[in-house]
Design a protein around this motif. Structure first.
Motif, PDB file in Angstrom:
ATOM      1  N   VAL A   1       0.809  -1.218   0.000  1.00 50.66           N
ATOM      2  CA  VAL A   1       0.000   0.000   0.000  1.00 50.66           C
ATOM      3  C   VAL A   1       0.842   1.266   0.000  1.00 50.66           C
ATOM      4  N   MET A   2       1.806   1.383   0.927  1.00 50.94           N
ATOM      5  CA  MET A   2       2.554   2.639   1.044  1.00 50.94           C
ATOM      6  C   MET A   2       3.297   3.000  -0.243  1.00 50.94           C
ATOM      7  N   PRO A   3       4.038   2.072  -0.866  1.00 52.82           N
ATOM      8  CA  PRO A   3       4.656   2.411  -2.151  1.00 52.82           C
ATOM      9  C   PRO A   3       3.645   2.802  -3.223  1.00 52.82           C
ATOM     10  N   LEU A   4       2.475   2.154  -3.219  1.00 51.89           N
ATOM     11  CA  LEU A   4       1.440   2.501  -4.193  1.00 51.89           C
ATOM     12  C   LEU A   4       0.995   3.945  -4.012  1.00 51.89           C
ATOM     13  N   LEU A   5       0.742   4.346  -2.766  1.00 50.87           N
ATOM     14  CA  LEU A   5       0.310   5.721  -2.501  1.00 50.87           C
ATOM     15  C   LEU A   5       1.392   6.711  -2.913  1.00 50.87           C
ATOM     16  N   GLN A   6       2.652   6.373  -2.643  1.00 54.54           N
ATOM     17  CA  GLN A   6       3.754   7.259  -3.014  1.00 54.54           C
ATOM     18  C   GLN A   6       3.883   7.373  -4.529  1.00 54.54           C
TER      19      GLN A   6
ATOM     20  N   PRO B   1      -0.401  14.929   0.938  1.00 52.44           N
ATOM     21  CA  PRO B   1      -0.841  14.162  -0.238  1.00 52.44           C
ATOM     22  C   PRO B   1      -0.935  12.670   0.024  1.00 52.44           C
ATOM     23  N   ASP B   2      -0.055  12.120   0.865  1.00 53.22           N
ATOM     24  CA  ASP B   2      -0.123  10.697   1.175  1.00 53.22           C
ATOM     25  C   ASP B   2      -1.436  10.341   1.865  1.00 53.22           C
TER      26      ASP B   2
ATOM     27  N   GLU C   1      -4.361   7.868   0.470  1.00 49.35           N
ATOM     28  CA  GLU C   1      -4.911   6.762   1.255  1.00 49.35           C
ATOM     29  C   GLU C   1      -6.438   6.811   1.268  1.00 49.35           C
ATOM     30  N   ASP C   2      -6.997   8.020   1.350  1.00 46.05           N
ATOM     31  CA  ASP C   2      -8.448   8.162   1.272  1.00 46.05           C
ATOM     32  C   ASP C   2      -8.979   7.630  -0.059  1.00 46.05           C
TER      33      ASP C   2
ATOM     34  N   GLY D   1      -4.030  -3.788  12.322  1.00 43.77           N
ATOM     35  CA  GLY D   1      -4.892  -2.628  12.288  1.00 43.77           C
ATOM     36  C   GLY D   1      -4.577  -1.630  11.203  1.00 43.77           C
ATOM     37  N   ARG D   2      -3.682  -1.978  10.282  1.00 39.54           N
ATOM     38  CA  ARG D   2      -3.309  -1.045   9.224  1.00 39.54           C
ATOM     39  C   ARG D   2      -3.400  -1.739   7.867  1.00 39.54           C
ATOM     40  N   LEU D   3      -3.811  -0.986   6.868  1.00 43.01           N
ATOM     41  CA  LEU D   3      -3.915  -1.511   5.514  1.00 43.01           C
ATOM     42  C   LEU D   3      -2.508  -1.705   4.947  1.00 43.01           C
ATOM     43  N   GLU D   4      -2.134  -2.962   4.717  1.00 43.18           N
ATOM     44  CA  GLU D   4      -0.766  -3.274   4.296  1.00 43.18           C
ATOM     45  C   GLU D   4      -0.650  -3.530   2.795  1.00 43.18           C
ATOM     46  N   THR D   5      -1.545  -4.357   2.261  1.00 40.00           N
ATOM     47  CA  THR D   5      -1.506  -4.675   0.837  1.00 40.00           C
ATOM     48  C   THR D   5      -2.918  -4.611   0.266  1.00 40.00           C
ATOM     49  N   CYS D   6      -2.998  -4.572  -1.047  1.00 41.94           N
ATOM     50  CA  CYS D   6      -4.306  -4.597  -1.715  1.00 41.94           C
ATOM     51  C   CYS D   6      -4.177  -5.405  -2.991  1.00 41.94           C
TER      52      CYS D   6
END
Length: 800
Positions: free
Chosen positions: A467-472, A488-489, A493-494, A512-517
């Motif tokens: 998720v984090m690399p995707l948002l970046q 912006p990050d 995420e929204d 408790g955190r969105l890690e992958t999709c």
């Protein structure tokens, strides 16, 4: 009335939707180019010296086109050809300016003598770009002045303004409406689940293969997951493993995926190689046959259940079946496939054929998603059931349709519009029922979410997208605009949460955190087809290396060396390049190809390919914003990286953990003013002389793993990272006590990771400081001897 005319009349609403989609895409491209030019003019005006007037007039022409699209996008009838023209001219404008800026930035880095020798070439460059801009302006003038094509669009309505305000408010308040991502309630699989579980329990002690067969979107994976997680299955088997296959099976990755499930210490074994050496006994260095033997050894004495999800080809099963021992322990393999012949080839048992949902089950699933337990208006039931019936019992279509209507006003007026569009799709081709709601849901996405959703098609089938690399990447691509004062990050995420809420993306939570999709393969197919039509991106496999179009983004799913040797495509317009093929060593030949062919790239992701070196002229990628590299060999990053003044994210990892001690990076990293994330999986040692000036990196939010040598300590003490949120530091030289006061000034810090040699390195002063940080809401992590250890306040105080 002639049939053709009647059909056209019935199809008119959806044709209007297509027109609006084209208009939105064209307007998005123009908006991005305008935003890009504005940032360039504001931040690096010196690079436009000599053509600034022409660039300003080009911006003016583009702004007029954008205004025209804004005021007419709610109208109907704009020619697709015209919209494609607008998009292509905007892309051409971007290419002209970006090429000019890249050449000028290289020219300005030359010595005085070098500039003098190349002065004539620079003058010619100014002349050429001026001519190209004038030609672009003429083309834009022709488009804008052709009133015949715009007469149907000239009126701007109060309704369009109101809808724009509504869209703005929706995006601003979206982060307040976020809710937990939960797995979709399974409907209609009660009996199916019992039948499959019974099949797994039946039979003797020999290895038995059970299969689930059905078309895409019927819920094969959902049913398999329900069975896999059931208590009866859990209690019966000693160990379980799940592996995805998909259309492009990679045996080595599949076997490594199995070992990840079967070996509790899998990651530790990957890290067990000696520094700088690669032993033949290391898992990552094994060939396919050795990995099969390793899987066999893990399963030999156990009663196991292995799920082989989405098996497409008989030969794929032939290549992996040797890894599964028939150990007379009652072990089972559960296969899901679209193809009966594949299932029968793998096992002798008759497959469990997954049926479509009944009308009652479809309606129940639909209501759960749309109304979420609230009372449903009785006047909507007829319309709702009419639409659900059009899904023909396909669960994926029901869920996506429900995700679409959950976002709309629950009124007859709004639902009647959707009914009309669904009916048009049905009259178009009843054999493509599964595409009805998928296409309609994409068409109804808010403008800002369209490129974010299409972007997911760049990744391989069944790929678990971090998720984090995707948002970046979304931020680097320029998809996240008009954020106001928000990060912006966070806005990105929204956007992802809304795509999940619309059932277009599946999210995986961890702690408790969105890690992958992940995106369903049918939806991925939709992303690819839409992107190809809009020239958003192309996916290249071994079957289509010779891509005829000129996409802005290219995702290569074949061997990189094979692609370079075989492809003669024009890559000059590539803005994003992804390498998802088999693991490949990237050396000088590949870097030369990249620097020659992809000069304007903004996003460069090497995937699992290992880079053997970093070229000294890396800084020639003037427009690079996102860089992901994986390497076991690189210990030195050249100073030219400091010329990447657009760089926002650096992701650096190594396949063989701890194979090299550290990587050297220039201390003048503060020159990267727009850097937001500096994530390196190695110890980063800064080199060079520190500046006497107090330079700030206002945008930097994350940094790891920074070795506290003289240079790093100096930067932290000078307050170089005022807005840092996550920091990982390696204190091999006991510098931490000298930095406590400086760290205390980092008001935005929410996570601090400290790597120290021994527990005894935690002095009373440091312990007290860490205790205060935790009290103030900062998550503190201490790694002793490279092994992460999460601890709470009591652990800090007691050093236990």
């Amino acid at each position: 009335m002639p049939l053709q005319a009647k059909q056209y009349r019935n199809h008119k609403p959806i044709i209007q939707i297509y027109t609006l989609v084209y208009a939105v895409m064209a307007e998005s491209v123009v908006s991005f180019v305008l935003d890009h030019l504005s940032q360039l003019a504001a931040r690096e005006a010196n690079l436009l010296y000599g053509v600034e007037d022409r660039v300003q007039s080009l911006q003016y022409e583009l702004q007029m086109i954008k205004d025209l699209l804004n005021t007419t996008k709610r109208k109907k009838g704009m020619e697709h050809t015209l919209l494609n023209q607008i998009r292509d001219v905007a892309h051409m404008a971007e290419d002209v300016i970006d090429t000019f800026v890249a050449k000028v930035s290289i020219y300005k880095r030359r010595t005085i003598l070098g500039r003098m020798l190349r002065g004539f070439g620079q003058a010619r460059l100014l002349h050429d770009v001026a001519q190209k801009i004038d030609k672009l302006k003429s083309t834009l003038n022709e488009i804008r002045d052709n009133k015949d094509k715009y007469d149907a669009f000239r009126e701007a309505t109060n309704q369009s303004t109101a809808e724009e305000e509504e869209e703005k408010e929706r995006l601003q308040s979206l982060h307040k409406l976020r809710r937990d991502v939960e797995e979709e309630h399974v409907v209609g699989f009660v009996q199916d689940s019992k039948d499959v579980v019974k099949r797994l329990q039946e039979g003797g002690s020999n290895l038995k293969i059970v299969s689930i067969v059905g078309m895409g979107g019927l819920g094969k994976t959902t049913l398999a997951r329900k069975v896999y997680n059931s208590s009866m299955v859990n209690d019966r088997f000693d160990c379980r493993a799940w592996v995805y296959v998909s259309n492009e099976c990679r045996v080595k990755e599949l076997l490594l995926g199995l070992l990840k499930h079967l070996m509790p210490n899998f990651e530790q074994q990957r890290k067990s190689s000696k520094k700088g050496k690669k032993s033949s006994g290391d898992i990552n260095n094994m060939n396919e046959e050795e990995l099969k033997k390793q899987v066999w050894n893990c399963l030999e004495t156990k009663r196991y259940l292995v799920v082989v999800d989405d098996l497409w080809k008989r030969q794929d099963w032939d290549e992996v079946q040797d890894a599964f021992p028939d150990n007379n322990n009652g072990s089972r393999i559960l296969i899901t496939s679209r193809f009966k012949e594949v299932a029968l080839h793998a096992g002798d048992d008759v497959p469990h054929y997954l049926q479509f949902l009944s009308e009652e089950e479809s309606w129940k699933l639909f209501c759960r998603k749309v109304f979420k337990g609230e009372n449903r208006p009785s006047d909507l039931e007829t319309l709702g059931k009419q639409m659900v019936q059009s899904c023909r019992g396909l669960p994926l279509s029901v869920i996506v349709l429900a995700g679409l209507l959950a976002k709309k006003e629950k009124s007859q007026r709004e639902w009647t519009k959707v009914v009309g569009h669904v009916n048009w799709y049905l009259t178009r081709d009843e054999t493509q029922v599964k595409d009805i709601v998928l296409k309609l849901s994409y068409d109804n996405l808010p403008r800002a979410l369209k490129p974010c959703f299409l972007y997911l098609g760049l990744f391989p089938e069944d790929f678990e997208i971090p998720v984090m690399p995707l948002l970046q990447k979304w931020v680097a691509e320029g998809f996240i605009q008009d954020t106001g004062n928000r990060d912006p990050d966070d806005v990105a995420e929204d956007y992802l949460y809304e795509l999940i809420d619309r059932s277009l993306v599946a999210g995986v939570m961890l702690n408790g955190r969105l890690e992958t999709c992940q995106v369903h393969d049918l939806l991925r197919d939709l992303c690819i087809s839409e992107s190809k039509e809009e020239k958003v991106f192309e996916v290249c496999t071994d079957n289509n290396i010779l891509i005829p179009t000129k996409p802005r983004r290219l995702s290569i799913h074949s061997d990189m060396g094979h692609y370079i040797s075989s492809s003669n495509n024009d890559h000059s317009c590539i803005r994003s390049l992804f390498l998802f093929g088999p693991r490949y060593n990237v050396g000088g030949r590949e870097w030369k190809w990249l620097l020659d062919e992809c000069k304007l790239v903004r996003v460069l992701d090497f995937g699992s390919n290992s880079c053997l070196k970093i070229p000294s002229n890396l800084g020639n990628f003037t427009h690079l914003r996102y860089l992901r590299i994986e390497s076991d060999d690189i210990t030195f990053v050249p100073d030219s990286i400091l010329n990447l003044w657009n760089l926002q994210t650096i992701e650096w990892s190594n396949w063989w953990p701890y194979s090299i001690d550290s990587i050297s990076f220039p201390v003048q990293m503060w020159k990267l003013k727009h850097l937001r994330h500096f994530n390196v999986g190695l110890n980063v040692k800064l080199r060079g002389r520190c500046s006497e000036l107090d330079q700030k990196m206002w945008n930097l939010q994350t940094i790891s793993s920074l070795v506290l040598n003289e240079q790093a300590t100096s930067l932290i003490k000078k307050g170089t990272f005022p807005n840092i949120k996550r920091m990982e530091i390696n204190d091999d030289e006991d510098e931490l006590p000298n930095l406590l006061q400086s760290l205390e000034l980092l008001k935005h810090l929410n996570k601090l990771v400290i790597c120290i040699t021994t527990r005894e390195s935690l002095s009373e002063q440091v312990t007290h400081f860490l205790h205060n940080l935790e009290t103030n809401g900062v998550e503190v992590v201490i790694n002793f001897n490279k092994e992460k250890e999460y601890f709470h306040r009591a652990q800090i105080l007691g050093l236990c």
